[in-house]
Every structure is written in C-alpha cells, then in structure tokens.
Design an enzyme around this catalytic site. Structure first.
Site, PDB file in Angstrom:
ATOM      1  N   TYR A   1       0.839  -1.204   0.000  1.00  0.00           N
ATOM      2  CA  TYR A   1       0.000   0.000   0.000  1.00  0.00           C
ATOM      3  C   TYR A   1       0.865   1.241   0.000  1.00  0.00           C
ATOM      4  O   TYR A   1       2.083   1.173   0.202  1.00  0.00           O
ATOM      5  CB  TYR A   1      -0.975  -0.014   1.188  1.00  0.00           C
TER       6      TYR A   1
ATOM      7  N   LYS B   1       6.485  -1.679   2.154  1.00  0.00           N
ATOM      8  CA  LYS B   1       5.235  -1.150   2.723  1.00  0.00           C
ATOM      9  C   LYS B   1       4.112  -2.145   2.427  1.00  0.00           C
ATOM     10  O   LYS B   1       3.332  -1.984   1.487  1.00  0.00           O
ATOM     11  CB  LYS B   1       4.938   0.238   2.147  1.00  0.00           C
TER      12      LYS B   1
ATOM     13  N   GLU C   1      11.222   2.754  14.727  1.00  0.00           N
ATOM     14  CA  GLU C   1      10.389   3.833  14.175  1.00  0.00           C
ATOM     15  C   GLU C   1       9.065   3.824  14.937  1.00  0.00           C
ATOM     16  O   GLU C   1       8.850   2.993  15.816  1.00  0.00           O
ATOM     17  CB  GLU C   1      10.157   3.631  12.675  1.00  0.00           C
TER      18      GLU C   1
ATOM     19  N   LEU D   1      10.678   1.554   7.517  1.00  0.00           N
ATOM     20  CA  LEU D   1      10.173   2.008   6.227  1.00  0.00           C
ATOM     21  C   LEU D   1      10.967   3.259   5.817  1.00  0.00           C
ATOM     22  O   LEU D   1      11.157   4.154   6.636  1.00  0.00           O
ATOM     23  CB  LEU D   1       8.690   2.381   6.372  1.00  0.00           C
TER      24      LEU D   1
HETATM   25  N1  PDD Z   1       2.467   5.585   7.584  1.00  0.00           N
HETATM   26  N2  PDD Z   1       6.997   4.107   9.298  1.00  0.00           N
HETATM   27  C1  PDD Z   1       5.843   3.426   9.236  1.00  0.00           C
HETATM   28  C2  PDD Z   1       5.755   2.085   9.890  1.00  0.00           C
HETATM   29  C3  PDD Z   1       4.728   3.976   8.561  1.00  0.00           C
HETATM   30  O1  PDD Z   1       3.571   3.287   8.488  1.00  0.00           O
HETATM   31  C4  PDD Z   1       4.850   5.264   7.987  1.00  0.00           C
HETATM   32  C5  PDD Z   1       3.740   5.899   7.222  1.00  0.00           C
HETATM   33  C6  PDD Z   1       6.079   5.948   8.091  1.00  0.00           C
HETATM   34  C7  PDD Z   1       6.301   7.300   7.462  1.00  0.00           C
HETATM   35  O2  PDD Z   1       6.393   7.204   6.066  1.00  0.00           O
HETATM   36  P1  PDD Z   1       5.949   8.420   5.133  1.00  0.00           P
HETATM   37  O3  PDD Z   1       6.709   9.610   5.601  1.00  0.00           O
HETATM   38  O4  PDD Z   1       6.358   8.005   3.774  1.00  0.00           O
HETATM   39  O5  PDD Z   1       4.459   8.589   5.300  1.00  0.00           O
HETATM   40  C8  PDD Z   1       7.135   5.329   8.744  1.00  0.00           C
HETATM   41  C9  PDD Z   1       1.377   5.941   6.724  1.00  0.00           C
HETATM   42  C10 PDD Z   1       1.105   7.398   6.690  1.00  0.00           C
HETATM   43  C11 PDD Z   1       0.187   5.121   7.164  1.00  0.00           C
HETATM   44  O6  PDD Z   1       0.378   3.937   7.373  1.00  0.00           O
HETATM   45  O7  PDD Z   1      -0.884   5.665   7.269  1.00  0.00           O
END
Ligand code: PDD
Length: 299
Positions: A34, A150, A183, A208
C-alpha cells in the site's frame, strides 16, 4: 470523512458497495502493498517519491505493477477529484489478487486487486495535535524482518498502537532487541540530541524509508542542521532537547512525552515546529509541479 466513490479494479463505485473477493490474497495472507499520500489544496504531496516506493515494494514482493506510474497517477488524481478532497489522504492498495487459497504465487500474475480510497481529513485537528505535541509509548518491535517494504501485514503495528493508546499515548515507538527505537508504528521517529544534531535511524530492513523523512532531512540540512542517521533509545530521547515524528498523514509532529515522562519542558520544541513550518512551505510551494505526469487542462 467518508469517501463517496472508491476505485476498485478499474471502476469508481459507491463507497457502501465497494468490495473485493473473499479469497483475495490481501485478505487471506496480507499478500499486498500500500501507499498513503497527503492531499493539500487538492494536490498530491511528493507523488513521484511515493510512486517510486510503491514500485520498489511491488518489486520486492515480485508483483508486476498493474499500471504504469503515469496511469496510476491519473487514477489517484481522479479519486481526489471525484471525492472533492481538498485536504486529506489517498490510500492505494495492490494485492496479488484472488484465487483458491494457496500460499504459492498464482501461476500467472495478471489478476492484481487495486483499490484507491481518497478521503478528506480535518486538517485543523492535525494542526492542533502538532501544536500541543503528542505522547509516545515504547513498545517491543514484534514485526517481521522486511519492514522496509510497505506491506499491509500490519498486525504488530496495530497491536502496539493499541497498547500505546491504552496508556494514553498517541503513537508507539517500536524498540528493537538492542533497546533502540526503530520507528513509530506509523511514523518515523526523530530526536534533537543534546549536541543539537538531528538523529533518526539509518535506513535498513527494520524501518520504512519514509518519504517525509527524506524530505525533512533535505530541509534540515538546507537549514544548516546536522543530521545523523543513528538509532537512539527511549532513555536518550528523554535526555534529548526535542523529539518528533514524521509521516504523510502527520507531517512533522512534536513529541512531548515518552513513556509518561515529559521531554524537556513538556512542550513542542522550536526546531520541530520550525521543521514543520518549513515542510508545509515546501508542500505549498511545490504542489503545482508535483506528479509524474502533467495535470490535464480542465481536469
Ligand atoms: N504511515 N513508518 C511506518 C511504519 C509507517 O507506516 C509510515 C507511514 C512511516 C512514514 O512514512 P511516510 O513519511 O512516507 O508517510 C514510517 C502511513 C502514513 C500510514 O500507514 O498511514
């Protein structure tokens, strides 16, 4: 906010009747990837970087991309347009498709399930949260060994986020076997250490590669801040000047409590707030040029 129309396998269908097959591999095995984009003023933020990460996730799972990036970009924008989203999020999920339950890949790779959901968010509430700062709770990182992909296999993230909620925290900071934060359950974790350096874990299979992480890193360096890619412990965070999380949905969110203890004076730090403002400037200034294909006139 409720979407009106959802994209499912080539068609926009009313939200209440949007569905996928009961033997979809995303449903049965979490065999799916996703992406999440922020929408601001009707535009997708860092569209190309998210599409590149999606391509990488698909490649790591040996899934053939069902569309070219340009075609996908058009579907995403169409989802935003049809739902009249000005401030919100776009969620895209691609699964390896449906078929009789068998862990092995299906013999031909032509039946991906593709879903796109665009919805509005209450940006004022997101801003208020950032202005107040959030609490985080450290939780053991119980995820699998490829968190750089992801995928929708998010059970450990769900459980740790719920455990954080149970102790009054808005986010979980996941902690590895060495006691260091990998994270957040849905965000990248950062601190401003006592020497004034920004610290966030180096990219590896445990985290991620956040799109917002990369953008904030670039902005911070441009501002003359030193950025060190090195993990920290929750204890180090408590001794830090500031802490914050980054993600597409929260942008830059100051962290003011870790495991119930205040960080610094318990208020959002000036550097975190400045990075948030600079990130929002970047978003506002670059939005019209963002995207892998030009927006069609009149669309
Ligand atoms: N989440 N780490 C994890 C485990 C995440 O699920 C996310 C993002 C991030 C940050 O990645 P980015 O800056 O590319 O959004 C780090 C999204 C927003 C979600 O699952 O809704």
């Amino acid at each position: 906010m409720k979407p009106r129309l959802v994209y499912v396998n080539g068609r926009f269908v009313p939200y209440p009747s949007a569905s996928v097959h009961v033997e979809d591999r995303g449903f049965q095995f979490g065999d799916s990837v996703y992406e999440v984009w922020a929408v601001m003023d009707g535009g997708l933020i860092d569209a190309a970087a998210h599409l590149r990460r999606l391509e990488r996730s698909l490649g790591e799972l040996r899934m053939t991309p069902p569309f070219t990036p340009a075609a996908l970009d058009r579907v995403l924008r169409e989802a935003v347009r049809r739902n009249r989203v000005r401030e919100g999020l776009v969620y895209l999920q691609i699964t390896r498709g449906a078929g009789p339950r068998d862990p092995l890949f299906p013999p031909h790779d032509r039946s991906a399930t593709v879903v796109v959901i665009a919805r509005g968010v209450d940006r004022a509430a997101v801003d208020a949260r950032a202005e107040a700062g959030i609490s985080v709770s450290s939780q053991p990182d119980q995820r699998w060994g490829r968190c750089d992909i992801k995928t929708t296999g998010l059970l450990a993230n769900v459980l740790s986020k719920q455990a954080a909620r149970a102790v009054g925290a808005a986010e979980a900071w996941l902690v590895d076997g060495e006691g260091r934060v990998t994270e957040g359950a849905s965000s990248t974790a950062w601190i401003l250490d006592p020497a004034g350096r920004l610290r966030t874990r180096a990219l590896d299979a445990a985290i991620l590669p956040g799109v917002t992480r990369a953008r904030v890193m670039e902005i911070a360096r441009r501002e003359g801040l030193e950025v060190v890619e090195a993990a920290f412990t929750p204890e180090e965070a408590l001794g830090a000047r500031e802490a914050f999380n980054t993600s597409a949905s929260g942008f830059v969110t100051p962290v003011v409590r870790v495991d119930g203890r205040p960080l610094g004076d318990g208020r959002p730090g000036p550097v975190a707030l400045r990075l948030r403002a600079l990130y929002l400037d970047h978003v506002r200034n670059t939005r019209p040029q963002i995207g892998v294909c030009a927006q069609e006139p009149g669309s």
